[in-house]
Scaffold this motif. Sequence first.
Motif, mmCIF file in Angstrom:
data_model
loop_
_atom_site.group_PDB
_atom_site.id
_atom_site.type_symbol
_atom_site.label_atom_id
_atom_site.label_comp_id
_atom_site.label_asym_id
_atom_site.label_seq_id
_atom_site.Cartn_x
_atom_site.Cartn_y
_atom_site.Cartn_z
ATOM 1 N N PRO A 162 13.942 -19.840 -38.735
ATOM 2 C CA PRO A 162 14.212 -18.449 -39.099
ATOM 3 C C PRO A 162 13.821 -17.437 -38.031
ATOM 4 C CG PRO A 162 12.295 -19.243 -40.279
ATOM 5 C CD PRO A 162 12.898 -20.433 -39.587
ATOM 6 N N THR A 163 13.036 -17.828 -37.052
ATOM 7 C CA THR A 163 12.593 -16.825 -36.067
ATOM 8 C C THR A 163 12.945 -17.201 -34.630
ATOM 9 O OG1 THR A 163 10.430 -17.874 -35.816
ATOM 10 C CG2 THR A 163 10.617 -16.189 -37.513
ATOM 11 N N THR A 164 13.679 -18.299 -34.464
ATOM 12 C CA THR A 164 13.900 -18.816 -33.115
ATOM 13 C C THR A 164 14.597 -17.825 -32.185
ATOM 14 O OG1 THR A 164 13.950 -21.028 -33.987
ATOM 15 C CG2 THR A 164 14.922 -20.745 -31.822
ATOM 16 N N ALA A 165 15.549 -17.050 -32.721
ATOM 17 C CA ALA A 165 16.331 -16.158 -31.855
ATOM 18 C C ALA A 165 15.571 -14.873 -31.511
ATOM 19 C CB ALA A 165 17.646 -15.821 -32.544
ATOM 20 N N LEU A 166 14.373 -14.709 -32.036
ATOM 21 C CA LEU A 166 13.687 -13.417 -31.904
ATOM 22 C C LEU A 166 12.594 -13.458 -30.846
ATOM 23 C CD1 LEU A 166 13.339 -12.960 -35.745
ATOM 24 C CD2 LEU A 166 15.082 -11.951 -34.260
ATOM 25 N N ASP A 167 12.245 -12.280 -30.341
ATOM 26 C CA ASP A 167 11.177 -12.274 -29.337
ATOM 27 C C ASP A 167 9.827 -12.512 -30.014
ATOM 28 O OD1 ASP A 167 9.573 -9.760 -29.714
ATOM 29 O OD2 ASP A 167 11.556 -8.864 -29.436
ATOM 30 N N VAL A 168 8.851 -12.832 -29.207
ATOM 31 C CA VAL A 168 7.577 -13.339 -29.724
ATOM 32 C C VAL A 168 6.886 -12.363 -30.671
ATOM 33 C CG1 VAL A 168 5.316 -14.225 -29.044
ATOM 34 C CG2 VAL A 168 7.309 -14.723 -27.651
ATOM 35 N N VAL A 169 6.948 -11.075 -30.352
ATOM 36 C CA VAL A 169 6.253 -10.084 -31.187
ATOM 37 C C VAL A 169 6.904 -9.987 -32.568
ATOM 38 C CG1 VAL A 169 5.584 -7.665 -31.367
ATOM 39 C CG2 VAL A 169 5.520 -8.806 -29.145
ATOM 40 N N VAL A 170 8.242 -9.943 -32.568
ATOM 41 C CA VAL A 170 8.969 -9.866 -33.833
ATOM 42 C C VAL A 170 8.762 -11.155 -34.634
ATOM 43 C CG1 VAL A 170 11.246 -9.578 -34.871
ATOM 44 C CG2 VAL A 170 10.674 -8.340 -32.791
ATOM 45 N N GLN A 171 8.819 -12.259 -33.926
ATOM 46 C CA GLN A 171 8.591 -13.574 -34.537
ATOM 47 C C GLN A 171 7.256 -13.583 -35.288
ATOM 48 O OE1 GLN A 171 9.878 -16.817 -32.113
ATOM 49 N NE2 GLN A 171 8.003 -17.898 -32.405
ATOM 50 N N ARG A 172 6.254 -13.070 -34.625
ATOM 51 C CA ARG A 172 4.900 -12.986 -35.176
ATOM 52 C C ARG A 172 4.897 -12.206 -36.506
ATOM 53 N NH1 ARG A 172 1.444 -15.626 -34.819
ATOM 54 N NH2 ARG A 172 1.376 -15.252 -37.007
ATOM 55 N N SER A 173 5.558 -11.021 -36.497
ATOM 56 C CA SER A 173 5.501 -10.191 -37.700
ATOM 57 C C SER A 173 6.303 -10.841 -38.830
ATOM 58 C CB SER A 173 5.965 -8.765 -37.409
ATOM 59 O OG SER A 173 7.346 -8.748 -37.209
ATOM 60 N N ILE A 174 7.385 -11.528 -38.495
ATOM 61 C CA ILE A 174 8.172 -12.176 -39.556
ATOM 62 C C ILE A 174 7.409 -13.350 -40.155
ATOM 63 C CG2 ILE A 174 10.301 -13.472 -40.032
ATOM 64 C CD1 ILE A 174 11.784 -11.432 -38.517
ATOM 65 N N LEU A 175 6.714 -14.080 -39.303
ATOM 66 C CA LEU A 175 5.895 -15.186 -39.824
ATOM 67 C C LEU A 175 4.840 -14.671 -40.784
ATOM 68 C CD1 LEU A 175 5.043 -17.707 -37.020
ATOM 69 C CD2 LEU A 175 6.684 -17.895 -38.878
ATOM 70 N N ASP A 176 4.189 -13.568 -40.389
ATOM 71 C CA ASP A 176 3.181 -12.967 -41.274
ATOM 72 C C ASP A 176 3.811 -12.582 -42.601
ATOM 73 O OD1 ASP A 176 1.326 -13.268 -39.305
ATOM 74 O OD2 ASP A 176 1.390 -11.183 -38.620
ATOM 75 N N GLU A 177 5.036 -12.038 -42.512
ATOM 76 C CA GLU A 177 5.714 -11.628 -43.739
ATOM 77 C C GLU A 177 6.066 -12.822 -44.622
ATOM 78 O OE1 GLU A 177 8.840 -8.806 -42.707
ATOM 79 O OE2 GLU A 177 7.131 -7.505 -42.317
ATOM 80 N N ILE A 178 6.535 -13.890 -43.997
ATOM 81 C CA ILE A 178 6.873 -15.086 -44.781
ATOM 82 C C ILE A 178 5.620 -15.574 -45.515
ATOM 83 C CG2 ILE A 178 7.535 -17.528 -44.629
ATOM 84 C CD1 ILE A 178 9.415 -16.726 -42.300
ATOM 85 N N GLN A 179 4.505 -15.593 -44.788
ATOM 86 C CA GLN A 179 3.251 -16.047 -45.395
ATOM 87 C C GLN A 179 2.835 -15.151 -46.565
ATOM 88 O OE1 GLN A 179 0.910 -16.543 -41.862
ATOM 89 N NE2 GLN A 179 0.173 -18.542 -42.550
ATOM 90 N N ALA A 180 2.942 -13.842 -46.349
ATOM 91 C CA ALA A 180 2.546 -12.904 -47.395
ATOM 92 C C ALA A 180 3.461 -13.031 -48.611
ATOM 93 C CB ALA A 180 2.571 -11.476 -46.847
ATOM 94 N N LEU A 181 4.771 -13.100 -48.348
ATOM 95 C CA LEU A 181 5.741 -13.233 -49.439
ATOM 96 C C LEU A 181 5.480 -14.486 -50.260
ATOM 97 C CD1 LEU A 181 9.262 -12.547 -47.922
ATOM 98 C CD2 LEU A 181 8.082 -11.212 -49.664
ATOM 99 N N GLN A 182 5.232 -15.557 -49.520
ATOM 100 C CA GLN A 182 5.021 -16.837 -50.190
ATOM 101 C C GLN A 182 3.825 -16.738 -51.131
ATOM 102 O OE1 GLN A 182 2.653 -19.457 -49.791
ATOM 103 N NE2 GLN A 182 3.855 -20.978 -50.924
ATOM 104 N N ARG A 183 2.802 -16.009 -50.698
ATOM 105 C CA ARG A 183 1.619 -15.831 -51.553
ATOM 106 C C ARG A 183 1.906 -14.914 -52.737
ATOM 107 N NH1 ARG A 183 -1.520 -15.737 -46.844
ATOM 108 N NH2 ARG A 183 -1.273 -13.484 -46.736
ATOM 109 N N ILE A 184 2.617 -13.815 -52.474
ATOM 110 C CA ILE A 184 2.855 -12.828 -53.531
ATOM 111 C C ILE A 184 3.868 -13.345 -54.555
ATOM 112 C CG2 ILE A 184 3.736 -10.494 -54.015
ATOM 113 C CD1 ILE A 184 2.917 -9.812 -51.066
ATOM 114 N N VAL A 185 5.001 -13.837 -54.051
ATOM 115 C CA VAL A 185 6.104 -14.221 -54.939
ATOM 116 C C VAL A 185 5.922 -15.647 -55.465
ATOM 117 C CG1 VAL A 185 8.617 -14.386 -55.123
ATOM 118 C CG2 VAL A 185 7.605 -12.664 -53.625
ATOM 119 N N GLY A 186 5.413 -16.531 -54.607
ATOM 120 C CA GLY A 186 5.173 -17.906 -55.025
ATOM 121 C C GLY A 186 6.434 -18.745 -54.995
ATOM 122 N N PHE A 187 6.669 -19.465 -53.908
ATOM 123 C CA PHE A 187 7.787 -20.409 -53.826
ATOM 124 C C PHE A 187 7.420 -21.455 -52.792
ATOM 125 C CE2 PHE A 187 8.610 -16.541 -51.427
ATOM 126 C CZ PHE A 187 8.888 -17.001 -50.153
#
Length: 333
Positions: free
Chosen positions: A183-208
């Motif tokens: 999901p983040t391969t095409a993105l630059d490192v900084v953006v990749q970082r923030s999306i990973l953080d978001e995936i982690q947060a979402l996974q905790r909040i929403v639960g999947f």
Amino acid sequence: MLADTPVLEVKDLSVAYETRQGSVQAVSDVNLSVFRNEIVGLIGESGSGKSTLAYAIMRLLRGGAGVTSGTIRVLEEDVYALSPETLRQFRWNKMSMVFQSAMSALNPVLTIEQQMVDTLRSHRSQLSPAQARQRAAELLQLVHIRPDRMRSFPHELSGGMRQRVVIAIAIALNPALVVMDEPTTALDVVVQRSILDEIQALQRIVGFSILFISHDFSLVAELCSRVAVMYAGRVVELATTQGLFSSSAHHPYTEGLRKAVPRVTAADVSIEGIPGTPPDPARLPAGCAFHPRCAYKMAECTTTRPSLRTVENATIACHLFADKSIAQEPRHV
Ligand SMILES: Nc1ncnc2c1ncn2[C@@H]1O[C@H](COP(=O)(O)OP(=O)(O)OP(=O)(O)O)[C@@H](O)[C@H]1O
Ligand SMILES: [Mg+2]
């Protein structure tokens, strides 16, 4: 459903592509489970069969590809036994996928709002347009996109924002399983970082649960509790992330991937890779498919394919560990 029943259970799965040159097996005898709220990584070089496995799970194989044996269960349902209408409902509601390219997943002629409302309403017919818009705005907020961006077309958003939208749509109907293919391969490192953080947060909040596909060892290590390593269509090692970084036994390919992680020191950035390239699935080497690149190759490796067996804390397909009391040194480098 019992707590320890997997959300995703792949059993003895093989997938082949029918080509003019004949049948090419891209996935062979894969066994893999993802449990509730778990993030499992699937890692391997280009061409190892990661996307083919993802498409097979979603029952989205096209272009002459088909499951030749094995089963896939999601929430205990055999994905390949579902009627077309049930499958349509099953996707998005029970399982969804974030594709390798965000741009191709979005419709270029519809605004973000229109696509989100369409997806929501086609699966939740009781939602009014206003309710669907409200839900779309909430979802975008979850991935930190301001509601005023809803009227944008995909090309008006940055790559990172597009990928956030795609992730928001993937979780829109609260699926139990989300397959994320690089999901983040095409993105630059900084953006990749923030999306990973978001995936982690979402996974905790929403639960999947997530099957997270990547070729980047460090990403997978950070996000996942367990990791499956794929080589030439087969899972060659399955271990906990913690185990992967311990000094316990590992498949030589896993060791290679681990070393391929860029090392940043004060002085320089170096990357140590694995010599050679992955094999063409139409012409796999006999025995262990990794043997031509393996520093620990033994005679047996060129003739007999090793099967997966439990070695210390991992499951590994490698002859080195047939008698793991023998300490092995590389035969050649
Ligand atoms: N349409 C096709 N016809 C024939 N072979 C195919 C087709 N699509 C993929 N393959 C073969 O299947 C194998 C697995 O491809 P796949 O795309 O699943 O790999 P991947 O691990 O996702 O790679 P990447 O990291 O590049 O995304 C490859 O060797 C590829 O050559
Ligand atoms: Mg792929």
